[in-house]
Write a protein that holds these residues in place. Structure first.
Motif, short mmCIF file in Angstrom:
data_model
loop_
_atom_site.label_atom_id
_atom_site.label_comp_id
_atom_site.label_asym_id
_atom_site.label_seq_id
_atom_site.Cartn_x
_atom_site.Cartn_y
_atom_site.Cartn_z
N PRO A 59 6.39 91.95 50.44
CA PRO A 59 5.36 91.67 49.44
C PRO A 59 4.10 91.10 50.08
N LYS A 60 2.96 91.55 49.59
CA LYS A 60 1.63 91.12 50.02
C LYS A 60 1.22 91.68 51.38
N ILE A 61 2.18 92.13 52.19
CA ILE A 61 1.84 92.67 53.51
C ILE A 61 1.72 94.18 53.45
N GLY A 62 2.68 94.85 52.83
CA GLY A 62 2.60 96.29 52.59
C GLY A 62 2.76 97.15 53.81
N PHE A 110 -4.28 99.79 44.94
CA PHE A 110 -3.21 99.47 43.99
C PHE A 110 -2.05 98.73 44.63
N PHE A 111 -2.21 98.33 45.89
CA PHE A 111 -1.24 97.41 46.49
C PHE A 111 -1.85 96.02 46.68
N TYR A 112 -3.04 95.97 47.27
CA TYR A 112 -3.62 94.68 47.65
C TYR A 112 -4.52 94.09 46.58
N VAL A 113 -5.15 94.92 45.74
CA VAL A 113 -6.10 94.40 44.76
C VAL A 113 -5.48 94.33 43.37
N GLN A 114 -5.00 95.44 42.88
CA GLN A 114 -4.38 95.48 41.55
C GLN A 114 -3.00 96.12 41.73
N GLU A 115 -2.03 95.31 42.01
CA GLU A 115 -0.70 95.80 42.39
C GLU A 115 -0.08 96.63 41.26
N SER A 116 0.21 97.92 41.59
CA SER A 116 0.82 98.81 40.61
C SER A 116 1.55 99.93 41.34
N LEU A 117 2.87 99.89 41.35
CA LEU A 117 3.66 100.92 42.00
C LEU A 117 3.48 102.26 41.30
N SER A 118 3.39 102.24 39.96
CA SER A 118 3.19 103.49 39.22
C SER A 118 1.88 104.16 39.63
N ALA A 119 0.83 103.37 39.75
CA ALA A 119 -0.48 103.93 40.12
C ALA A 119 -0.42 104.52 41.54
#
Length: 381
Positions: A59-62, A110-119
């Motif tokens: 999480p947060k590292i990606g 969509f990982f670091y700014v607005q986290e959304s796996l669906s997006a």
């Protein structure tokens, strides 16, 4: 190891196998850069799957998310460039880089700014589909398409188009069920269907591309076998194969044959040497090649004898071309011969409907010898 994990590992195995196959093939065909690019695409695909499986989610590292995304996008970009390089369609890299940057930028956002796996799923899958559709459309602009290119077009286009319905339909099932989370994602319908689809699509794309490369190599070998070693024309076997094919394709439309023979060629060889004779043959062959239209073909069928198939041309068209060639051959300057030392005789014959090639060649040949007996440097027919 679960059956699903074992099944998923088929993807990197397929990638490694094809990366090796294309690399070995390129080592024997180093003039074909697209084979090396396809080897790189297969290797990047295998590494992308392994990165997604083996790198732990942080999480947060990606690291898992971004490394696998970069590798997948690299594989896709190399595949598109390989496919288009093979058919001579250039100027694609800026588009590939732009689409890849947009996809990777969307995944990072969509990982670091607005986290959304669906997006992220939608960005990566629909982006991949868009790039493949772009590649298929670019493939249609190939300057000299072959039958295998039509097959490749449909394979790539349908592969690209499939990303939309598969992604949307599986997400419609998974999102309400709460499966699109980092914890549940490996058990989601989307992940299972994606893993299965990648196996099928990787095999389909790699095998189709491998078939295209094999056909290219076979066609080049056949071309070398059928090519005259002194001129840009076909040899006798190559001419007869190509002329027969083109006569059949004409479906009864007019066609004519022109036989050409360099006058007093033995005296040229005896007086100036075989090197001068070869230079004369080469110059006449290049002259004939320069007069051909796309639908015509020509060959050197003897020491100093040439033949031209004039497709969609009657006897008058053949006579006009033969006279033009006769004049131009007479004006050729080939050292060490004096200017105006060359001349050629011509025999022409029009092919009748469904007349076999050998019969037309026999008539044109007979008229050529009539021109020889009649004093040379003339057209008969």
């Amino acid at each position: 190891m679960t059956p699903l994990r074992l099944f998923i590992l088929l993807n990197p195995a397929i990638g490694i196998v094809f990366a090796t196959v294309f690399l070995l093939l390129w080592l024997n065909q180093r003039n074909r850069l697209h084979i090396l690019l396809m080897s790189g695409a297969s290797a990047a695909f295998a590494l992308g799957v392994l990165a997604q499986i083996l790198i732990p989610a942080m999480p947060k590292i990606g690291l898992n998310t971004m490394v696998s995304a970069v590798l997948y996008q690299t594989a896709l970009g190399l595949f598109v460039e390989a496919m288009l390089t093979r058919v001579g369609v250039v100027g694609n890299r800026r588009w590939i880089l732009a689409i890849s940057a947009a996809i990777l930028g969307g995944i990072a956002y969509f990982f670091y700014v607005q986290e959304s796996l669906s997006a992220r799923i939608y960005v990566q899958n629909l982006g991949a589909g868009a790039m493949l559709c772009f590649a298929a459309l670019r493939l249609r602009t190939a300057p000299t398409p072959k039958p295998i290119d039509r097959v490749l077009f449909w394979v790539v286009l349908l592969t690209g188009l499939h990303f939309l319905p598969r992604t949307v339909l599986t997400m419609l099932v998974d999102v309400p069920a709460g499966m699109i989370t980092p914890e549940n994602f490996p058990r989601s319908l989307f992940y299972s269907m994606l893993s299965f689809a990648l196996i099928i699509l990787a095999l389909l794309l790699c095998l189709t591309f491998l078939l295209a490369v094999a056909l290219d190599i076979f066609e080049d070998l056949r071309g070398e076998r059928n090519r005259d070693h002194l001129t840009p024309l076909l040899n006798r076997r190559g001419f007869e194969e190509e002329a027969n094919r083109r006569l059949v394709a004409l479906h009864g439309a007019p066609a004519s044959l022109i036989f050409c023979d360099i006058d007093h060629f033995k005296k040229i060889n005896d007086g100036h040497g075989h090197a001068a004779g070869d230079a004369v043959i080469r110059a006449v062959g290049e002259l004939i090649a320069g007069e051909l239209r796309r639908e015509d073909c020509a060959g050197r069928i003897g020491g100093e004898e040439f033949v031209i198939l004039l497709a969609r041309g009657g006897l008058e068209d053949a006579r006009a071309l033969a006279e033009r060639l006769r004049t131009r051959i007479g004006a050729l300057e080939v050292a060490p011969l004096a200017a105006g030392a060359l001349a050629a005789s011509f025999g022409i014959a029009e092919a009748g409907p469904d007349e076999p090639l050998d019969e037309v060649m026999e008539r044109a040949d007979e008229r050529l010898y009539r021109a020889k007996r009649g004093g040379r440097n003339q057209v008969q027919g």
